[in-house]
Design a protein around this motif. Structure first.
Motif, mmCIF file in Angstrom:
data_model
loop_
_atom_site.group_PDB
_atom_site.id
_atom_site.type_symbol
_atom_site.label_atom_id
_atom_site.label_comp_id
_atom_site.label_asym_id
_atom_site.label_seq_id
_atom_site.Cartn_x
_atom_site.Cartn_y
_atom_site.Cartn_z
ATOM 1 N N LYS A 16 6.483 26.719 -5.595
ATOM 2 C CA LYS A 16 7.263 27.148 -4.402
ATOM 3 C C LYS A 16 7.707 25.965 -3.510
ATOM 4 O O LYS A 16 8.913 25.821 -3.326
ATOM 5 C CB LYS A 16 6.506 27.973 -3.416
ATOM 6 C CG LYS A 16 6.223 29.218 -3.901
ATOM 7 C CD LYS A 16 5.141 30.119 -2.816
ATOM 8 C CE LYS A 16 3.770 29.584 -2.711
ATOM 9 N NZ LYS A 16 3.153 29.622 -3.969
ATOM 10 N N SER A 17 6.717 25.004 -3.314
ATOM 11 C CA SER A 17 7.366 23.764 -2.512
ATOM 12 C C SER A 17 8.036 22.800 -3.293
ATOM 13 O O SER A 17 9.027 22.146 -2.922
ATOM 14 C CB SER A 17 5.881 23.154 -1.887
ATOM 15 O OG SER A 17 5.279 24.077 -1.020
ATOM 16 N N THR A 18 7.628 22.630 -4.605
ATOM 17 C CA THR A 18 8.473 21.733 -5.536
ATOM 18 C C THR A 18 9.921 22.451 -5.671
ATOM 19 O O THR A 18 10.848 21.763 -5.539
ATOM 20 C CB THR A 18 7.511 22.031 -6.849
ATOM 21 O OG1 THR A 18 6.380 21.612 -6.913
ATOM 22 C CG2 THR A 18 8.398 20.827 -7.860
ATOM 23 N N THR A 56 7.992 19.460 2.150
ATOM 24 C CA THR A 56 7.545 20.571 2.931
ATOM 25 C C THR A 56 6.112 20.591 3.185
ATOM 26 O O THR A 56 5.732 20.810 4.153
ATOM 27 C CB THR A 56 8.185 21.828 2.307
ATOM 28 O OG1 THR A 56 7.568 22.095 1.150
ATOM 29 C CG2 THR A 56 9.617 21.972 2.131
ATOM 30 N N ASP A 57 5.174 19.924 2.318
ATOM 31 C CA ASP A 57 3.932 19.934 2.782
ATOM 32 C C ASP A 57 3.749 18.888 3.773
ATOM 33 O O ASP A 57 3.261 17.697 3.305
ATOM 34 C CB ASP A 57 2.988 19.734 1.386
ATOM 35 C CG ASP A 57 3.029 21.138 0.387
ATOM 36 O OD1 ASP A 57 3.491 22.126 1.361
ATOM 37 O OD2 ASP A 57 2.788 21.012 -0.489
ATOM 38 N N GLY A 58 3.957 19.163 4.954
ATOM 39 C CA GLY A 58 3.841 18.095 5.974
ATOM 40 C C GLY A 58 2.589 17.649 6.699
ATOM 41 O O GLY A 58 2.604 16.663 7.402
ATOM 42 N N ILE A 67 -1.708 21.410 -1.452
ATOM 43 C CA ILE A 67 -1.541 22.880 -1.061
ATOM 44 C C ILE A 67 -0.588 23.136 -0.133
ATOM 45 O O ILE A 67 -0.663 22.121 0.960
ATOM 46 C CB ILE A 67 -2.709 23.609 -1.057
ATOM 47 C CG1 ILE A 67 -3.550 23.089 0.040
ATOM 48 C CG2 ILE A 67 -3.632 23.577 -2.267
ATOM 49 C CD1 ILE A 67 -4.534 24.384 0.468
ATOM 50 N N THR A 68 -0.165 24.271 0.183
ATOM 51 C CA THR A 68 0.501 24.483 1.403
ATOM 52 C C THR A 68 -0.316 25.421 2.313
ATOM 53 O O THR A 68 -0.990 26.337 1.791
ATOM 54 C CB THR A 68 1.835 25.350 1.007
ATOM 55 O OG1 THR A 68 2.662 24.487 0.271
ATOM 56 C CG2 THR A 68 2.637 25.437 2.518
ATOM 57 N N ILE A 69 -0.348 24.931 3.585
ATOM 58 C CA ILE A 69 -1.341 25.668 4.549
ATOM 59 C C ILE A 69 -0.478 26.498 5.360
ATOM 60 O O ILE A 69 -0.814 27.965 5.523
ATOM 61 C CB ILE A 69 -2.360 24.880 5.356
ATOM 62 C CG1 ILE A 69 -3.186 24.294 4.291
ATOM 63 C CG2 ILE A 69 -2.965 25.490 6.439
ATOM 64 C CD1 ILE A 69 -4.111 23.064 5.158
ATOM 65 N N ALA A 86 12.055 29.021 4.861
ATOM 66 C CA ALA A 86 10.699 29.248 4.972
ATOM 67 C C ALA A 86 9.979 28.996 3.638
ATOM 68 O O ALA A 86 9.938 29.759 2.948
ATOM 69 C CB ALA A 86 10.423 30.369 5.700
ATOM 70 N N ASP A 87 9.112 27.946 3.621
ATOM 71 C CA ASP A 87 8.153 27.675 2.637
ATOM 72 C C ASP A 87 6.666 28.167 2.677
ATOM 73 O O ASP A 87 6.094 27.666 3.647
ATOM 74 C CB ASP A 87 8.215 26.327 2.045
ATOM 75 C CG ASP A 87 7.240 25.930 0.982
ATOM 76 O OD1 ASP A 87 7.414 26.762 -0.170
ATOM 77 O OD2 ASP A 87 6.831 24.616 0.657
ATOM 78 N N ALA A 88 6.676 29.468 2.172
ATOM 79 C CA ALA A 88 5.138 29.680 2.545
ATOM 80 C C ALA A 88 4.057 29.466 1.473
ATOM 81 O O ALA A 88 4.279 28.924 0.458
ATOM 82 C CB ALA A 88 5.226 31.463 2.242
ATOM 83 N N PRO A 89 2.969 29.448 2.171
ATOM 84 C CA PRO A 89 1.635 29.292 1.048
ATOM 85 C C PRO A 89 1.165 30.156 0.262
ATOM 86 O O PRO A 89 1.620 31.346 0.670
ATOM 87 C CB PRO A 89 0.584 28.937 2.322
ATOM 88 C CG PRO A 89 1.060 29.965 3.386
ATOM 89 C CD PRO A 89 2.285 29.805 3.410
HETATM 90 MG MG LIG Z 1 3.439 25.071 -1.679
#
Ligand SMILES: [Mg+2]
Ligand SMILES: Nc1nc2c(ncn2[C@@H]2O[C@H](COP(=O)(O)OP(=O)(O)OP(=O)(O)O)[C@@H](O)[C@H]2O)c(=O)[nH]1
Lengths: 413, 302
Positions: A16-18, A56-58, A67-69, A86-89
Motif C-alpha cells: 500500500k505505502s509503496t 508515507t511511513d513518517g 510497517i505502517t502504524i 489516506a494510506d492505511a496500515p
Molecule cells: Mg504501509
C-alpha cells in the motif's frame, strides 16, 4: 476542480505505502528535498533502489519496523482532479486506524499480493469498506512482477474476490493488475501486461464518476454553537451556527427542531457574514429562525419537508476498536455529529465471521476489531437517518466514559 | 444540481469553520495559537467566518521567542487591535530566566525547542483545554499522521502510536483534567491551497512575505537574514539579495528564498513551479535529524 478522497487498504506488506509512493513519484508530485531525504534513508537498505514506502511511513517506529502504524494523509493533484490520499496500515492490530482513514473516503483501493491472493485482512478491510458505505472499490492486484505478470494468477484472484464482493454487496468493483515497486499500470499502462485492457490506476482515479457522497435532498443541520453577541447594537441577534450536513435550506422554509419536535420558519441564512437566500451541504452557515425557541448545541434543525427519524433505541452495526471487550450492559457516551448522550448496549445480535462472512448469533461479547450488530438504548432521543441512506446523519461513535477514548464506530440501521 | 456544488476551496473552508465551532462547542478554555505566519493568519480569517458577529470564544496566544521578525510582531499587534480580540503574549526569554534554562549556543542558536516550555507553562497558567494551531498535514511527515483533534497528556506529549480513532467529521474532545487537545482546522490544506485562499479572500500579510532587499548570508545553500540573533563568522560574506519568506518562524531558523515576487499572483506562480518543499526550503532546524518534528511533537511542541 473536484476533490477525490481515497484510501489504500489490504493486508500487511501487500504494498500500500509503496503504491502511494509510486503514484506520487511517477506523477512528479514529490519535492526534491523529500526525495533526497528518503534516498538517504533507503541507503541503509541493501537494494540500491529507493524505498518509496518511506514517503508515507513518517514515524520513527514505522521506519524502523518497515510497517505502517497509523494513517498518513498525502495530497496531490493532476490537471483533472485534486486528491486526498489516506494510506492505511495493514496490520490487524492497527485496524482502527484504517477505519479512521476509511470513514471519509469516497473510494477504497484494496491491495492484494498476487502471490498470496485474498487474505483475512483483505476481507476485513473489505467488510469495513462496505460497512462504511464506500461506494467505489478498486482491487489492485499487486506484485505482478513476482508472478511473471501472469494473467492466470490475476484471473484467479478476480474470481476469488468477486465472491467476497458479492457477499458484501460491493457493487462497483474494478480490478487492476500492477506492480507498485516497478511502476506497472500505476501512471502509465504497462507493456508487460498487454492482456489487461483497462486503464492505469491514475487514469482510473482521474476519470471515475464519483456519485455525490453529499446528499442534497434531506435537510439536516446539527447546531454546533449559538452566536449571541449581546452587544447594544446586536441585542436580539441569535444565530445558530453549524454545517449543513445534507440537503438545501431556503429562507422561508419550515423547519422542525429535533428531538423536541418544535416547528419554526427560517428567517435568514448567513454564509460568512453575508445574507443569502439559500444554502446547501456542506456549507457552514448561521441560521436564524422566526420564533424564539430554546435551541442548543446537539439539536438538529431539520427541513420539515424531509422528516428525520427519532428514537431512543437504535439498531447499529459496530466496529469495535477497543482492547477492552464490549459486553452487553456496558455504558458509553454516544456522539452523533454534535449531539452527545449516554447510552447502554442492550444486546449483541450477531458477530460477523471475517473468514466465512457468516453471522455468529448472540456472542457473549465483542473483542477488538470485531464487527457486530447490536441494539443501543440512549438516555434521550436521537434524531438520525439510516447510515446506508444518509451517511452524514447515520454514523455515531461510542466513547468510553472513563478513558475518554473513542471505542466504537456505529452505523445506524 | 451543479448549482449546489462547492469548489474545493469552499469545501476546505467549510470543514475548517466546522472544526472551529466544534472547539467552541466542546471546550471551556480554548486558545488560538498565533504566530504571525500565513497559516495562523488564515486561521484568524476562518475564525471570523465561524464566529462573527460574535466575539471569538478564545484569545489569540503568541509564544514569543524574542527572535521574531519585527514585521510579524507589528502585524500581530495591529491585527489584534483591529479585530478587538484579546491577545496574550508570553515570552520564551522570561521562561529562560525564571526556570534558568540553558540558552542554546552556536551560530544559529534557535529557541525553537525552548518554545515548548513556555507553551506548556502558558497552557497551565490559563488552564487551556484546547489549543488551535495552523499545522498542515502536507508540511511534514509526522504531521501527515496527526489527527485533527490531537490529544496531549498532562506533559503536553503526543503519542503517535496511540492516537484515538477519528471518524467522519465527528470529533471527540473528551479529556481528563490536565490534558489538552491540539486542534488543526487546516490539516487538509496544502501550501498552495493556503496561498490560493489568501488571494481569493484578499487577506493581508506581513511585508516579509513579499520580495524585498535584505542582508543575508549563505548557509548550506540557504539564505539566512543577518540579525542580532545570529553570530557572523569572519568567513561569512554579507550579501544584499531580493528575497521573500515562504514561511515565517524565528529569524534564527527560517531561511529566505530569492524572489522578485511582489504580489500574491507572482508568489503563487513561483510556488507552483518550485521543486522544493516549504519546510525543505525554509527551515534550518528540521535538518538536524530525520525525525526532528516527531520528536518535538512528542515533547509537547505545536
Ligand atoms: Mg504501509
Ligand atoms: N516485488 C514487488 N515488491 C513490492 C511491490 N510492492 C511492494 N513491494 C514490497 O513489499 C514490501 C511491503 O511494502 P509496503 O508498501 O511497506 O507494504 P504495506 O502494504 O504498506 O504494509 P503495511 O502498511 O505495513 O500493511 C516492501 O518490501 C516493498 O518493497 C511490488 O509491486 N513488487
Amino acid at each position: 476542480m473536484d476533490l477525490l478522497r481515497f484510501i489504500t487498504a489490504g493486508s500487511v506488506d501487500d504494498g500500500k505505502s509503496t503504491l502511494i509512493g509510486r503514484l506520487l513519484y511517477d506523477s512528479k508530485s514529490i519535492m526534491i528535498d523529500q526525495l533526497e531525504a528518503i534516498e538517504r534513508q533507503s541507503k541503509n537498505k541493501e537494494e540500491g533502489e529507493i524505498d518509496l514506502a518511506l514517503l508515507t511511513d513518517g514515524l520513527r517506529a514505522e521506519r524502523e519496523q518497515g510497517i505502517t502504524i497509523d494513517v498518513a494523509y498525502k495530497y496531490f493533484s493532476t490537471p483533472k482532479r485534486k486528491f486526498i490520499i489516506a494510506d492505511a496500515p495493514g496490520h490487524i492490530q492497527y485496524t482502527r486506524n484504517m477505519v479512521t482513514g476509511a470513514s471519509n473516503a469516497d473510494l477504497a483501493i484494496i491491495l492484494i499480493d498476487a502471490r498470496n491472493g485474498v487474505a483475512e485482512q483483505t476481507r476485513r478491510h473489505s467488510i469495513i469498506a462496505s460497512l462504511l458505505n464506500i461506494r467505489h472499490v478498486v482491487v489492485a492486484i499487486n506484485k505482478m512482477d513476482l508472478v511473471n505478470f501472469s494473467q492466470d494468477v490475476y484471473n484467479n484472484i478476480v474470481i476469488d474476490y468477486a465472491k467476497v464482493a458479492q457477499s458484501l454487496g460491493l457493487k462497483q468493483v474494478t480490478y487492476i493488475p500492477l506492480s507498485a515497486l516497478q511502476g506497472d499500470n500505476i501512471v502509465e499502462k504497462s507493456d508487460k501486461m498487454s492482456w489487461y485492457e483497462g486503464p492505469s490506476l491514475l487514469n482510473y482515479l482521474e476519470e471515475v464518476e464519483i456519485q455525490d457522497t453529499i446528499d442534497l435532498t434531506n435537510g439536516r443541520f446539527p447546531v454546533q454553537y449559538v452566536i449571541r453577541p449581546q452587544t447594544d447594537d446586536l441585542h436580539d441577534y441569535r444565530g445558530y451556527a453549524g454545517k449543513i450536513i445534507s440537503g438545501v435550506y431556503k429562507v422561508g422554509d419550515t423547519v422542525t427542531v429535533q428531538p423536541a419536535g418544535i416547528q419554526s420558519r427560517i428567517k435568514a441564512i448567513e454564509v460568512a457574514g453575508k445574507e443569502v437566500e439559500e444554502a446547501f451541504a456542506p456549507q457552514s452557515i448561521v441560521l436564524h429562525l422566526a420564533d424564539n425557541i430554546d435551541i442548543s448545541r446537539g439539536d438538529v434543525i431539520v427541513n420539515a419537508a424531509q422528516p428525520v427519524k427519532t428514537a431512543q433505541e437504535l439498531e447499529v452495526l459496530v466496529c469495535w476498536m477497543d482492547n477492552k471487550p464490549l459486553v452487553p450492559g456496558n455504558k458509553y457516551l454516544l456522539q452523533i455529529n454534535s449531539r452527545v448522550v449516554r447510552s447502554v448496549v442492550r444486546n449483541i445480535e450477531y458477530k460477523l465471521d471475517v473468514n466465512t462472512l457468516e453471522r455468529n448469533e448472540a456472542p457473549a461479547q465483542a473483542l477488538l476489531n470485531d464487527v457486530i450488530k447490536a441494539t443501543i438504548k440512549t438516555a434521550s432521543p436521537i434524531p438520525y437517518d439510516s447510515y446506508q441512506e444518509l451517511r452524514a446523519n447515520g454514523g455515531a461513535i461510542l466513547i468510553d466514559e472513563t478513558s475518554h477514548v473513542t471505542v466504537g464506530a456505529c452505523m445506524i440501521q | 444540481m451543479s448549482a449546489y456544488r462547492l469548489d474545493y476551496l469552499d469545501q476546505l473552508e467549510s470543514e475548517a469553520i466546522h472544526i472551529f465551532r466544534e472547539v467552541a462547542g466542546q471546550f471551556e478554555r480554548p486558545a488560538l495559537l498565533f504566530s504571525g505566519g500565513k497559516d495562523s493568519i488564515t486561521l484568524v480569517h476562518l475564525a471570523l467566518k465561524a464566529f462573527r458577529p460574535g466575539k471569538f470564544p478564545f484569545p489569540l496566544v503568541h509564544i514569543d521567542t524574542g527572535h521574531n521578525f519585527q514585521e510579524a510582531l507589528d502585524y500581530r499587534d495591529a491585527l489584534a487591535a483591529t479585530l478587538g480580540e484579546k491577545l496574550i503574549v508570553r515570552h520564551v526569554g522570561d521562561t529562560i530566566k525564571a526556570k534558568q534554562l540553558t540558552e542554546p549556543k552556536g551560530k544559529f542558536a534557535s529557541r525553537n525547542a525552548l518554545q515548548t516550555f513556555t507553551l506548556l507553562d502558558t497552557i497551565e497558567e490559563f488552564k487551556f483545554d484546547a489549543c488551535i494551531g495552523g499545522a498542515r498535514r502536507d508540511e511534514e511527515k509526522a504531521r501527515a499522521k496527526e489527527r485533527i483533534f490531537s490529544v496531549r497528556d498532562e506533559f503536553g506529549q503526543w503519542d503517535p502510536k496511540l492516537q484515538r480513532p477519528e471518524l467522519w467529521n465527528t470529533y471527540n474532545g473528551k479529556i481528563h483534567k490536565g490534558e489538552n487537545v491540539r486542534v488543526f482546522p487546516i490539516s487538509n490544506w496544502t501550501e498552495l491551497d493556503v496561498w490560493n485562499y489568501i488571494r481569493r479572500e484578499k487577506i493581508g500579510l506581513p511585508s516579509i512575505y513579499f520580495s524585498h532587499d535584505r542582508e543575508v548570508i549563505e548557509h548550506q545553500g540557504q539564505l539566512v537574514a543577518v540579525s542580532e540573533f545570529i553570530q557572523l563568522e569572519s568567513t561569512d560574506r554579507v550579501l544584499t539579495r531580493k528575497v521573500r519568506y515562504r514561511t515565517v518562524g524565528d529569524m534564527t531558523c527560517t531561511a529566505a528564498v530569492e524572489s522578485t515576487a511582489t504580489n500574491i499572483d507572482d508568489i503563487i506562480t513561483e510556488i507552483i513551479a518550485t521543486k522544493t518543499s516549504e519546510r525543505g526550503e525554509t527551515r534550518i532546524d528540521d535538518r538536524v535529524s530525520e525525525a526532528a518534528m516527531e520528536d518535538r511533537k512528542k515533547n509537547g511542541y505545536f
